[in-house]
Motif scaffolding. Structure first.
Motif, short mmCIF file in Angstrom:
data_model
loop_
_atom_site.label_atom_id
_atom_site.label_comp_id
_atom_site.label_asym_id
_atom_site.label_seq_id
_atom_site.Cartn_x
_atom_site.Cartn_y
_atom_site.Cartn_z
N THR A 117 83.84 -48.42 27.55
CA THR A 117 83.28 -47.28 27.21
C THR A 117 82.53 -46.59 28.54
N VAL A 118 82.46 -45.57 28.75
CA VAL A 118 81.64 -44.79 29.86
C VAL A 118 80.38 -45.06 29.81
N HIS A 119 79.88 -44.83 28.82
CA HIS A 119 78.24 -45.32 28.56
C HIS A 119 77.74 -46.40 27.80
N GLY A 125 70.65 -41.81 24.79
CA GLY A 125 69.57 -40.83 24.66
C GLY A 125 69.12 -40.44 23.24
N PHE A 126 69.87 -41.06 22.27
CA PHE A 126 69.85 -40.90 20.81
C PHE A 126 70.24 -42.07 20.11
N ASP A 127 70.01 -42.22 18.98
CA ASP A 127 70.26 -43.42 17.90
C ASP A 127 71.82 -43.29 17.52
N ALA A 128 72.57 -43.85 18.22
CA ALA A 128 74.12 -43.71 17.80
C ALA A 128 74.62 -44.17 16.28
N ALA A 129 73.67 -45.02 15.66
CA ALA A 129 73.49 -45.54 14.03
C ALA A 129 73.33 -44.32 13.31
N LYS A 143 77.23 -33.52 27.23
CA LYS A 143 76.06 -32.76 27.85
C LYS A 143 74.75 -33.85 27.58
N SER A 144 74.83 -34.42 26.46
CA SER A 144 73.63 -35.09 26.02
C SER A 144 73.59 -36.31 26.99
N VAL A 145 74.62 -37.04 27.20
CA VAL A 145 74.56 -38.31 28.06
C VAL A 145 74.39 -38.01 29.41
N ARG A 146 74.38 -36.71 29.86
CA ARG A 146 74.45 -36.38 31.35
C ARG A 146 72.87 -35.96 31.75
N ARG A 147 71.92 -36.03 30.62
CA ARG A 147 70.53 -35.53 31.00
C ARG A 147 70.27 -36.63 31.71
#
Length: 147
Positions: A117-119, A125-129, A143-147
């Protein structure tokens, strides 16, 4: 799960290969992407053959990936399935379907954050679960992961 034999499996989910997106109704996988996908699987199979191992390529059942694994567990003594953890809503539903199907067969699904994965999950920046925190569209996710 320790010891035992390993079965390398790539499951092709028909819905992602020949299906259409649920919102726009456009094909999920165009010709170039499906060719790239096939070439990647062929390359993985070749790399495994060089290590004297094989890759089983399966196609999911019309009723879904859970049914595929139920049938596989009837054919082979499966104790665990190891997979890359999913992020998006549809893939998370499939992951849960497979987890439940395996559980009914006495097996488990071990999903972990993959190295492809890239990230990294801790950098999102958030809980992926937590599905409520997950951006519903790919553009919003990026957009959210570029912050």
């Amino acid at each position: 799960v320790q010891g035992g034999l390993v079965l390398h499996l790539h499951l092709v989910e028909r819905e992602y290969l020949v299906g259409r997106t649920r919102l726009a109704g456009v094909p999920r996988c165009g010709t170039r992407r499906s060719c790239f996908w096939r070439e990647c699987v062929e390359d993985l199979a070749q790399q495994l053959r060089e290590r004297e191992q094989d890759l089983l390529v399966g196609v999911d059942e019309p009723s879904g990936a859970g049914s595929f694994f139920t049938r596989l567990c009837g054919l082979l003594p499966i104790r665990a399935v190891f997979a890359q953890r999913e992020l998006c809503d549809e893939e998370l539903r499939v992951e849960e379907e497979v987890r439940q199907a395996l559980s009914k067969q006495g097996a488990c699904l071990e999903a972990s954050w993959g190295g492809l994965t890239v990230h990294h999950i801790e950098d999102l920046g958030f809980d992926a679960a937590d599905v409520r925190q997950m951006p519903p569209y790919k553009g919003e996710f990026f957009k959210s992961v570029r912050r």
